[in-house]
Design an enzyme around this catalytic site. Structure first.
Site, PDB file in Angstrom:
ATOM      1  CD1 TRP A 102      -2.373  -2.104   1.677  1.00 48.93           C
ATOM      2  CD2 TRP A 102      -3.065  -0.989  -0.128  1.00 48.93           C
ATOM      3  NE1 TRP A 102      -3.434  -2.787   1.143  1.00 48.93           N
ATOM      4  CE2 TRP A 102      -3.882  -2.136   0.035  1.00 48.93           C
ATOM      5  CE3 TRP A 102      -3.313  -0.145  -1.217  1.00 48.93           C
ATOM      6  CZ2 TRP A 102      -4.929  -2.444  -0.834  1.00 48.93           C
ATOM      7  CZ3 TRP A 102      -4.367  -0.461  -2.082  1.00 48.93           C
ATOM      8  CH2 TRP A 102      -5.153  -1.588  -1.889  1.00 48.93           C
ATOM      9  CG  ASP A 171      -2.990   4.236   4.036  1.00 52.05           C
ATOM     10  OD1 ASP A 171      -4.038   4.103   4.698  1.00 52.05           O
ATOM     11  OD2 ASP A 171      -2.783   3.611   2.973  1.00 52.05           O
ATOM     12  CE  LYS A 195      -8.710  -2.535   3.883  1.00 51.17           C
ATOM     13  NZ  LYS A 195      -7.816  -1.818   3.000  1.00 51.17           N
TER      14      LYS A 195
HETATM   15  C1  LIG Z   1      -7.275  -1.327   1.963  1.00 51.10           C
HETATM   16  C2  LIG Z   1      -6.179  -0.346   2.018  1.00 51.10           C
HETATM   17  C3  LIG Z   1      -6.073   0.689   1.079  1.00 51.10           C
HETATM   18  C4  LIG Z   1      -7.028   0.824  -0.097  1.00 51.10           C
HETATM   19  O1  LIG Z   1      -8.251   1.235   0.392  1.00 51.10           O
HETATM   20  P1  LIG Z   1      -9.491   1.640  -0.558  1.00 51.10           P
HETATM   21  O2  LIG Z   1     -10.402   2.305   0.417  1.00 51.10           O
HETATM   22  O3  LIG Z   1     -10.028   0.367  -1.129  1.00 51.10           O
HETATM   23  O4  LIG Z   1      -8.999   2.560  -1.606  1.00 51.10           O
HETATM   24  C5  LIG Z   1      -5.042   1.591   1.220  1.00 51.10           C
HETATM   25  N1  LIG Z   1      -4.182   1.499   2.245  1.00 51.10           N
HETATM   26  C6  LIG Z   1      -4.247   0.519   3.168  1.00 51.10           C
HETATM   27  C7  LIG Z   1      -3.253   0.472   4.270  1.00 51.10           C
HETATM   28  C8  LIG Z   1      -5.249  -0.428   3.079  1.00 51.10           C
HETATM   29  O5  LIG Z   1      -5.331  -1.402   3.997  1.00 51.10           O
END
Ligand SMILES: *Cc1c(COP(=O)(O)O)cnc(C)c1O
Length: 362
Positions: A102, A171, A195
């Site tokens: 990511w 993030d 999540k």
């Molecule tokens: C799932 C995830 C993403 C992507 O998320 P979306 O909302 O599907 O764009 C980005 N960064 C991390 C750390 C993730 O776990």
């Protein structure tokens, strides 16, 4: 309905009490005679609801008044674009802590909008089974990007690295509200909701107010200053996702907030790691204990066919979505805030049985 446990990495399990609450008031929101799915985002029904959700999130994360909270769409992935557009405006250069998939996706998208990326630390030499060891800060960056929890690789920062006087952008998609961080250590934090917060369709952005509004001519939807002015309702917001997230915030407050859930998350993760560390068949992908994630736990047998058999049998036994990410294979158990302790205990019981059967057949 048979009892199942959902180990999915996202969209992920939600608290049962929240889903029941959604069900109970789905036909008539706040006695309005309208469903929350139908209400106008210009009505006080909506504005009161979103204000309360923001206030609860501020309490949970101890967000200071000089930070704005935005409820956006487009997922964490659109923030890979929005953050550089708004914040990488002086050096045009971002320092990237490359801790896995990511963080690399964040870099790729920033490059697409013309920003330079310097990898200042990388976990590549451990194949991302460890967090990057050393950070090399050779210049002043507009910001340093960090992925606080690596959803696919299963590593997590408990303590943030020292980035000196650089601005930190996080993030936090897969451990927001599950692990305590100090917002004051960041210039900006973002997270897709699906999540650890609520349904997909909502992305939370928390940004220090003085950092925004420095770039003109941005597409409106990607311009934090405009989004702040319009209170995240520049266009029709994801009302239902915000509403559900708000219920999750209340659930979490009742449980005792982030401190309380973090303890529970550590307890859940420990059950699985303890088993993995003593198993002769299964092995945790992340060996280094201080780098281990509490929310995403990848593990393997070392034999792809056996992994597949395990996943299939687990599924038959109501332990769902344990298949590892296609990039790393094996298995992965995601134990987000709403995932119950009994589910991990059940998984370990099943793994013991499986290990026994495999041993007997050798
Ligand atoms: C799932 C995830 C993403 C992507 O998320 P979306 O909302 O599907 O764009 C980005 N960064 C991390 C750390 C993730 O776990």
């Amino acid at each position: 309905m048979t009892r199942i446990y959902n180990f999915a990495a996202g969209p992920a399990v939600l608290p049962t009490s929240v889903i029941k609450k959604v069900q109970s008031e789905l036909l008539s929101f706040q006695n309005s005679g309208m469903s929350v799915l139908e209400i106008s985002h210009r009505s006080s029904l909506y504005t009161d609801m979103v204000q309360e959700a923001e206030a609860d999130l501020r309490t949970l994360m101890d967000i200071p008044a000089n930070y704005d909270v935005l409820f956006q769409q487009g997922g964490a992935t659109l923030q890979f674009t929005a953050v550089p557009l708004n914040l990488a405006n002086k050096a045009n250069c971002i320092g990237l802590i490359d801790s896995g998939h990511w963080s690399q996706r964040a870099a790729e998208e920033a490059k697409l909008v013309g920003k330079e990326i310097n990898i200042i630390a990388s976990g590549a030499n451990s194949d991302y089974t460890q967090l990057p060891q050393e950070i090399a800060l050779n210049q002043k960056y507009d910001y340093v990007h960090i992925t606080t929890n690596n959803t696919i690789e299963g590593t997590m920062y408990c303590q943030l690295p020292d980035v000196e006087n650089n601005l930190l952008v996080g993030d936090m998609s897969s451990n927001i509200l599950g692990q305590k961080y100090n917002i004051r250590d960041f210039g900006l934090v973002y997270a897709g909701a699906q999540k650890n917060i609520g349904p997909a369709g909502l992305t939370v952005v928390i940004v220090r107010h003085d950092l925004i509004g420095q770039v003109s001519g941005l597409p409106s939807m990607l311009d934090y200053a405009k989004q702040v002015t319009k209170k995240s309702a520049l266009n029709t917001p994801p009302v239902f996702a915000i509403y559900t997230a708000g219920l999750v915030f209340k659930w979490l407050l009742e449980l005792g907030g982030v401190d309380a859930i973090q303890k529970l998350n550590e307890q859940k993760a420990q059950v699985l790691y303890d088993y993995l560390d003593n198993s002769k068949l299964f092995k945790a992908a992340v060996a280094k204990k201080t780098d281990r994630s509490t929310t995403n736990i990848p593990f393997v047998t070392g034999d792809a066919a056996l992994d597949a058999r395990f996943v299939a049998q687990a599924t038959e036994n109501g332990l769902l979505n344990l298949k590892g990410h296609r990039l790393v294979g094996g298995m992965r158990a995601s134990l987000y805030n709403a995932f119950p302790l009994e589910g991990v205990q059940e998984l370990v019981r099943f793994m013991e049985q499986f290990e026994q059967t495999v041993g007997d057949n050798k």
